[in-house]
Motif scaffolding. Structure first.
Motif, PDB file in Angstrom:
ATOM      1  N   LEU A   1       0.824  -1.212   0.000  1.00 45.89           N
ATOM      2  CA  LEU A   1       0.000   0.000   0.000  1.00 45.89           C
ATOM      3  C   LEU A   1       0.855   1.258   0.000  1.00 45.89           C
ATOM      4  O   LEU A   1       0.527   2.237  -0.677  1.00 45.89           O
ATOM      5  CB  LEU A   1      -0.915   0.001   1.235  1.00 45.89           C
ATOM      6  N   ASP A   2       1.928   1.222   0.748  1.00 44.44           N
ATOM      7  CA  ASP A   2       2.786   2.397   0.860  1.00 44.44           C
ATOM      8  C   ASP A   2       4.129   1.974   1.448  1.00 44.44           C
ATOM      9  O   ASP A   2       4.235   0.905   2.058  1.00 44.44           O
ATOM     10  CB  ASP A   2       2.129   3.457   1.756  1.00 44.44           C
ATOM     11  N   GLU A   3       5.133   2.800   1.235  1.00 46.65           N
ATOM     12  CA  GLU A   3       6.434   2.563   1.846  1.00 46.65           C
ATOM     13  C   GLU A   3       7.017   3.884   2.321  1.00 46.65           C
ATOM     14  O   GLU A   3       6.730   4.943   1.779  1.00 46.65           O
ATOM     15  CB  GLU A   3       7.399   1.888   0.861  1.00 46.65           C
ATOM     16  N   GLU A   4       7.830   3.787   3.346  1.00 45.43           N
ATOM     17  CA  GLU A   4       8.491   4.958   3.904  1.00 45.43           C
ATOM     18  C   GLU A   4       9.944   4.611   4.174  1.00 45.43           C
ATOM     19  O   GLU A   4      10.304   3.432   4.332  1.00 45.43           O
ATOM     20  CB  GLU A   4       7.786   5.394   5.201  1.00 45.43           C
ATOM     21  N   LEU A   5      10.779   5.627   4.185  1.00 44.45           N
ATOM     22  CA  LEU A   5      12.202   5.449   4.450  1.00 44.45           C
ATOM     23  C   LEU A   5      12.612   6.514   5.455  1.00 44.45           C
ATOM     24  O   LEU A   5      12.250   7.688   5.308  1.00 44.45           O
ATOM     25  CB  LEU A   5      12.997   5.607   3.146  1.00 44.45           C
ATOM     26  N   CYS A   6      13.324   6.094   6.495  1.00 42.28           N
ATOM     27  CA  CYS A   6      13.785   7.088   7.463  1.00 42.28           C
ATOM     28  C   CYS A   6      15.218   6.776   7.882  1.00 42.28           C
ATOM     29  O   CYS A   6      15.724   5.677   7.668  1.00 42.28           O
ATOM     30  CB  CYS A   6      12.859   7.148   8.670  1.00 42.28           C
ATOM     31  N   LYS A   7      15.848   7.763   8.464  1.00 39.56           N
ATOM     32  CA  LYS A   7      17.212   7.613   8.955  1.00 39.56           C
ATOM     33  C   LYS A   7      17.226   8.020  10.422  1.00 39.56           C
ATOM     34  O   LYS A   7      16.811   9.131  10.765  1.00 39.56           O
ATOM     35  CB  LYS A   7      18.170   8.491   8.147  1.00 39.56           C
TER      36      LYS A   7
ATOM     37  N   ASN B   1      21.917   7.513  12.292  1.00 39.25           N
ATOM     38  CA  ASN B   1      22.803   7.176  11.171  1.00 39.25           C
ATOM     39  C   ASN B   1      22.540   5.803  10.547  1.00 39.25           C
ATOM     40  O   ASN B   1      23.392   5.247   9.854  1.00 39.25           O
ATOM     41  CB  ASN B   1      24.276   7.259  11.592  1.00 39.25           C
ATOM     42  N   LYS B   2      21.336   5.263  10.789  1.00 38.45           N
ATOM     43  CA  LYS B   2      20.936   4.003  10.163  1.00 38.45           C
ATOM     44  C   LYS B   2      19.666   4.228   9.350  1.00 38.45           C
ATOM     45  O   LYS B   2      18.791   5.007   9.747  1.00 38.45           O
ATOM     46  CB  LYS B   2      20.690   2.922  11.223  1.00 38.45           C
ATOM     47  N   TYR B   3      19.570   3.542   8.212  1.00 43.38           N
ATOM     48  CA  TYR B   3      18.397   3.660   7.350  1.00 43.38           C
ATOM     49  C   TYR B   3      17.392   2.562   7.694  1.00 43.38           C
ATOM     50  O   TYR B   3      17.779   1.416   7.951  1.00 43.38           O
ATOM     51  CB  TYR B   3      18.790   3.523   5.880  1.00 43.38           C
TER      52      TYR B   3
ATOM     53  N   LYS C   1       9.549   9.710  -5.380  1.00 37.38           N
ATOM     54  CA  LYS C   1      10.791  10.495  -5.362  1.00 37.38           C
ATOM     55  C   LYS C   1      11.106  10.908  -3.913  1.00 37.38           C
ATOM     56  O   LYS C   1      11.281  12.085  -3.591  1.00 37.38           O
ATOM     57  CB  LYS C   1      10.690  11.716  -6.283  1.00 37.38           C
ATOM     58  N   HIS C   2      11.147   9.903  -3.072  1.00 34.36           N
ATOM     59  CA  HIS C   2      11.351  10.131  -1.646  1.00 34.36           C
ATOM     60  C   HIS C   2      12.620  10.957  -1.412  1.00 34.36           C
ATOM     61  O   HIS C   2      13.674  10.684  -1.995  1.00 34.36           O
ATOM     62  CB  HIS C   2      11.462   8.790  -0.914  1.00 34.36           C
ATOM     63  N   PRO C   3      12.534  11.987  -0.585  1.00 32.66           N
ATOM     64  CA  PRO C   3      13.677  12.896  -0.378  1.00 32.66           C
ATOM     65  C   PRO C   3      14.942  12.238   0.154  1.00 32.66           C
ATOM     66  O   PRO C   3      16.048  12.774  -0.010  1.00 32.66           O
ATOM     67  CB  PRO C   3      13.135  13.933   0.615  1.00 32.66           C
ATOM     68  N   LEU C   4      14.815  11.080   0.780  1.00 33.59           N
ATOM     69  CA  LEU C   4      15.978  10.394   1.343  1.00 33.59           C
ATOM     70  C   LEU C   4      16.518   9.303   0.418  1.00 33.59           C
ATOM     71  O   LEU C   4      17.588   8.740   0.675  1.00 33.59           O
ATOM     72  CB  LEU C   4      15.590   9.783   2.702  1.00 33.59           C
ATOM     73  N   LEU C   5      15.798   9.032  -0.663  1.00 39.26           N
ATOM     74  CA  LEU C   5      16.128   7.868  -1.490  1.00 39.26           C
ATOM     75  C   LEU C   5      17.480   8.012  -2.200  1.00 39.26           C
ATOM     76  O   LEU C   5      18.237   7.047  -2.289  1.00 39.26           O
ATOM     77  CB  LEU C   5      15.021   7.607  -2.512  1.00 39.26           C
ATOM     78  N   LYS C   6      17.780   9.193  -2.713  1.00 36.89           N
ATOM     79  CA  LYS C   6      19.053   9.400  -3.409  1.00 36.89           C
ATOM     80  C   LYS C   6      20.228   9.102  -2.483  1.00 36.89           C
ATOM     81  O   LYS C   6      21.173   8.399  -2.854  1.00 36.89           O
ATOM     82  CB  LYS C   6      19.142  10.830  -3.936  1.00 36.89           C
ATOM     83  N   GLU C   7      20.130   9.616  -1.265  1.00 36.74           N
ATOM     84  CA  GLU C   7      21.176   9.374  -0.268  1.00 36.74           C
ATOM     85  C   GLU C   7      21.283   7.882   0.057  1.00 36.74           C
ATOM     86  O   GLU C   7      22.388   7.336   0.199  1.00 36.74           O
ATOM     87  CB  GLU C   7      20.844  10.167   1.002  1.00 36.74           C
TER      88      GLU C   7
END
Length: 230
Positions: A138-144, A147-149, A180-186
């Motif tokens: 349904l959805d995915e999220e990415l957080c840091k 210093n861990k993803y 285009k998650h803001p953390l994805l490029k990193e």
């Protein structure tokens, strides 16, 4: 309650419901947070280890939430009865273990409104299992956090099997790419750096080492192609 950024990101994916099971609850910080925010009426805080359950009970009592949060001892969803909960959260475990927990309690999972998963490793293994076992992402999220993803995956059973058109999307979420998650490029750059380091460390000239090196180089190339889309 002041909780970690990782747990807060998990909480942000919760829609209002009646009863949630937090599997692997540890200290019951997330259940207390969910009740405080009014995201659910009741929570079952479950853990396989006695120590965390006792700590959870103390934290629940300190927060005066004994009437809203039950603490239970046991593995996976074995502490939950069918139709007892609307939603489940399984966080802070490896992807393989989360997959096994789902398999062991499939009759419960199939009836849930949704499930939120947060693997600490092997997210690709878990994502493949989800797609090939009739679950819809349904959805995915990415957080840091510290210093861990952390990848957070929200799923629901819908009977349809799915095979992604490239294995790289089991490792890097299509949902996150589409958003285009803001953390994805990193995050992708972090993966490329990690694989580059492994490739450069392969000095063995055996056939197995050569195959492994080629596999990693192809993965790096695909990850670099992804960066162009961000």
């Amino acid at each position: 309650m002041d909780i970690s950024y990782r747990l807060r990101c998990i909480g942000d994916m919760v829609e209002k419901c009646n009863c949630i099971a937090d599997i692997g609850t540890d200290h019951a910080y997330l259940p207390i947070y969910l009740v405080e925010k009014g995201l659910c009426k009741t929570v079952i805080a479950s853990d396989i280890n006695k120590g965390p359950v006792e700590k959870a009970k103390r934290n629940v009592a300190f927060s005066h939430m004994e009437d809203k949060i039950q603490c239970r001892l046991g593995p996976g969803l074995t502490t939950i009865s069918k139709n007892e909960i609307d939603v489940a959260i399984i966080a802070g475990m490896g992807g393989n273990l989360i997959r096994d927990i789902i398999e062991e309690s499939m009759d419960i999972f199939k009836n849930l409104h949704y499930v939120i998963l947060q693997p600490v490793q092997n997210a690709d293994v878990l994502r493949r299992y989800i797609c090939e076992s009739g679950y819809k992402i349904l959805d995915e999220e990415l957080c840091k956090d510290e210093n861990k993803y952390y990848e957070i995956i929200k799923i629901k059973y819908d009977h349809k099997l799915e095979t992604l058109d490239d294995d790289i999307y089991y490792e890097v979420s299509k949902k996150l790419l589409e958003k285009k998650h803001p953390l994805l490029k990193e995050y992708i750059c972090f993966k490329i750096k990690k694989y580059d380091k492994i490739v450069n460390s392969i000095v063995n000239i055996t056939e197995l080492a050569k195959v492994r090196k080629v596999q990693l180089e192809k993965r790096i190339m695909k990850l670099k192609e992804m960066l162009k889309c961000l």
